[in-house]
Design an enzyme around this catalytic site. Structure first.
Site, short mmCIF file in Angstrom:
data_model
loop_
_atom_site.label_atom_id
_atom_site.label_comp_id
_atom_site.label_asym_id
_atom_site.label_seq_id
_atom_site.Cartn_x
_atom_site.Cartn_y
_atom_site.Cartn_z
N SER A 11 21.43 38.92 -54.74
CA SER A 11 21.76 40.01 -53.81
C SER A 11 20.58 40.35 -52.92
O SER A 11 20.74 40.56 -51.71
CB SER A 11 22.20 41.25 -54.59
OG SER A 11 23.31 40.97 -55.40
N ARG A 15 20.21 39.63 -48.70
CA ARG A 15 19.88 40.72 -47.79
C ARG A 15 18.57 40.45 -47.07
O ARG A 15 18.43 40.72 -45.87
CB ARG A 15 19.82 42.05 -48.55
CG ARG A 15 21.19 42.57 -48.96
CD ARG A 15 21.08 43.59 -50.10
NE ARG A 15 22.36 44.21 -50.41
CZ ARG A 15 23.33 43.62 -51.11
NH1 ARG A 15 23.15 42.38 -51.56
NH2 ARG A 15 24.47 44.25 -51.36
N SER A 182 30.68 49.81 -56.46
CA SER A 182 29.35 49.20 -56.65
C SER A 182 28.28 49.89 -55.79
O SER A 182 27.51 49.23 -55.06
CB SER A 182 29.39 47.70 -56.34
OG SER A 182 30.32 47.05 -57.18
N ASP A 296 29.46 43.43 -62.07
CA ASP A 296 29.08 42.03 -62.26
C ASP A 296 28.67 41.75 -63.70
O ASP A 296 28.65 40.59 -64.12
CB ASP A 296 27.95 41.64 -61.31
CG ASP A 296 28.46 41.19 -59.95
OD1 ASP A 296 29.69 41.03 -59.80
OD2 ASP A 296 27.64 40.98 -59.05
N ASN A 319 37.86 45.80 -59.06
CA ASN A 319 37.27 44.90 -58.06
C ASN A 319 36.87 43.55 -58.65
O ASN A 319 36.69 42.58 -57.91
CB ASN A 319 36.06 45.56 -57.39
CG ASN A 319 34.89 45.74 -58.33
OD1 ASN A 319 35.05 46.25 -59.44
ND2 ASN A 319 33.71 45.37 -57.91
N LYS A 323 36.79 38.63 -57.35
CA LYS A 323 35.49 37.95 -57.30
C LYS A 323 35.74 36.44 -57.18
O LYS A 323 36.76 36.02 -56.63
CB LYS A 323 34.68 38.30 -58.55
CG LYS A 323 34.35 39.77 -58.68
CD LYS A 323 33.25 40.19 -57.71
CE LYS A 323 32.78 41.60 -57.98
NZ LYS A 323 31.64 41.97 -57.11
N ARG A 327 38.21 37.94 -62.74
CA ARG A 327 37.33 37.95 -63.91
C ARG A 327 37.92 38.70 -65.10
O ARG A 327 37.65 38.37 -66.25
CB ARG A 327 35.96 38.53 -63.55
CG ARG A 327 35.11 37.56 -62.75
CD ARG A 327 33.75 38.11 -62.41
NE ARG A 327 32.97 37.11 -61.68
CZ ARG A 327 31.91 37.40 -60.93
NH1 ARG A 327 31.50 38.65 -60.81
NH2 ARG A 327 31.26 36.43 -60.30
#
Length: 412
Positions: A11, A15, A182, A296, A319, A323, A327
């Site tokens: 992540s 970014r 998140s 996650d 959510n 993914k 999941r």
């Protein structure tokens, strides 16, 4: 006491690559993650005309505040959600025609809330096949900015993409969110933007980003907290001890909060200034936990749940169904294959303690999802005969995972 060096955060690396590309000057990234996802992101930047120089421990990016250096490009985003969501947003700030496509897995994942918001900001963006999915073409002419409303209930990456775009707009950007999942990942984004010279203001459900661009810097990428969760969980289920340097009290990533879940279950946890240690105590209690902000790590908890003394219920993780795979159902299916009783709902999963003679070894269905494989590798520490139909899918975020985890198994 095993000390495990975890690769850089996916992540943070994604970014940082966006910010470096958008900044005025040359940025050096120290210890970025080198994996299929991040290599795909860097390759995408190169296709857009950005210079990315790579050595084993550092990447250097020549920033272009004015946008891509080429007037047209065809970018393949592989399996990477950050690549597939961030790069079209970056390209929109430039001038040219840019086409983006992705793997069949990534093509299935949703984009519509982000692309709808970009269109609301005046971006000429066209989905070529299924609305709200790759492939897509951006005919870029810069972005004026202004106000936009966004539903980020499926993915915080939609909001992150818009926040990252904000300083590249002519007027700045105000993004009002109607839903947000998140949240810690958004906090990562805001902290990293600050490191590149931009301060984001939050006003209730609105995020205000000023124009003016970014300044280049040298940026050290911290270890990946989601990846660290497998090693922390390994200590908890084996009664061993694992220390991860580089993740401590000042860590950006909210997924380090997974160790708090382990603490509630009975593990001994120490979060120091620049390292975190988890020690298994021989006790794992059942727990009910809301994992909306650290979803996650939901598969990690599901994979060790059979070893708890009571039921483990994980809530508010809808959510995770959008993914790399669904999941929630992937974890449920694999736990059942192991002989564990599991129930699921729209946004929750509940796992019962394993029977006295179980779990039993089986082949884990990976669904092409790196986190499914890495999570159930932890289960394999306690269950002989666990194998995987696609062990190599870990290359998405941690190409050397099986070797590193095998070495940890020996040390534990």
């Amino acid at each position: 006491m095993p000390v495990v060096d975890i690769p850089g955060s996916k992540s943070v690396t994604a970014r940082a690559l966006f910010l470096a590309a958008a900044a005025d000057g040359v940025t050096t990234l120290v210890r970025p993650l080198r994996s299929d996802d991040t290599e795909g992101f860097a390759e995408g930047l190169a296709r857009l005309g950005y210079r990315v120089g790579r050595t084993p421990d550092t990447w250097q990016v020549d920033g272009r505040p004015q946008g891509p250096a080429v007037p047209e490009a065809d970018v393949y985003c592989r399996d990477g959600a950050t690549t597939a969501r961030f790069l079209p947003t970056l390209a929109a700030a430039g001038h040219g025609t840019y086409r983006f496509d992705a793997s069949p897995q990534m093509r299935r994942r949703p984009l519509l809330p982000l692309t709808r918001a970009l269109r609301d900001l005046g971006v000429d963006l066209r989905h070529e096949e299924q609305e709200g999915h790759h492939p897509l073409t951006v005919t870029a002419a810069g972005v004026a900015g202004g106000e936009v409303t966004l539903d980020a209930g499926q993915s915080s990456q939609y909001l992150t993409a818009l926040l990252l775009l904000g300083p590249l707009t002519r007027e700045g950007l105000r993004v009002t969110v109607t839903d947000l999942v998140s949240v810690p990942y958004v906090e990562i984004t805001i902290a990293m933007m600050r490191a590149f010279g931009v301060e984001v203001a939050r006003e209730g459900n609105s995020f205000v980003v000023p124009p003016g661009g970014y300044r280049a810097t040298t940026y050290a990428v911290e270890p990946d907290a989601s990846t660290a969760s497998y090693f922390f969980a390994a200590a908890a289920v084996t009664g061993g001890e694992v220390t991860v340097p580089g993740l401590g009290e000042g860590a950006l990533q909210g997924d380090l909060g997974f160790v708090d879940v382990l603490r509630h279950m009975g593990a001994d946890v120490t979060v120091g200034r620049d390292a975190t240690t988890v020690r298994g105590t021989g006790e794992l209690r059942g727990v009910t936990v809301n994992m909306r902000d650290i979803s996650d790590t939901m598969p990690t908890l599901a994979a060790i749940a059979p070893f708890a003394s009571g039921p483990v219920r994980i809530e508010d993780v809808a959510n995770t169904r959008v993914k790399e795979c669904d999941r929630l159902e992937a974890c449920a299916e694999n736990l059942r294959r192991l002989g564990v009783r599991v129930t699921t709902g729209p946004d929750w999963i509940e796992v019962q303690p394993a029977a006295a003679d179980g779990p039993t070894g089986t082949e884990i269905k990976s669904y092409g999802d790196h986190r499914v494989v890495m999570s159930f590798a932890v289960t394999g520490l306690r269950v002989p005969g666990v194998s995987f139909d696609d062990p190599g899918c870990v290359r998405k975020t941690f190409p050397g995972f099986h070797e590193e985890f095998g070495a940890l198994r020996t040390r534990l």
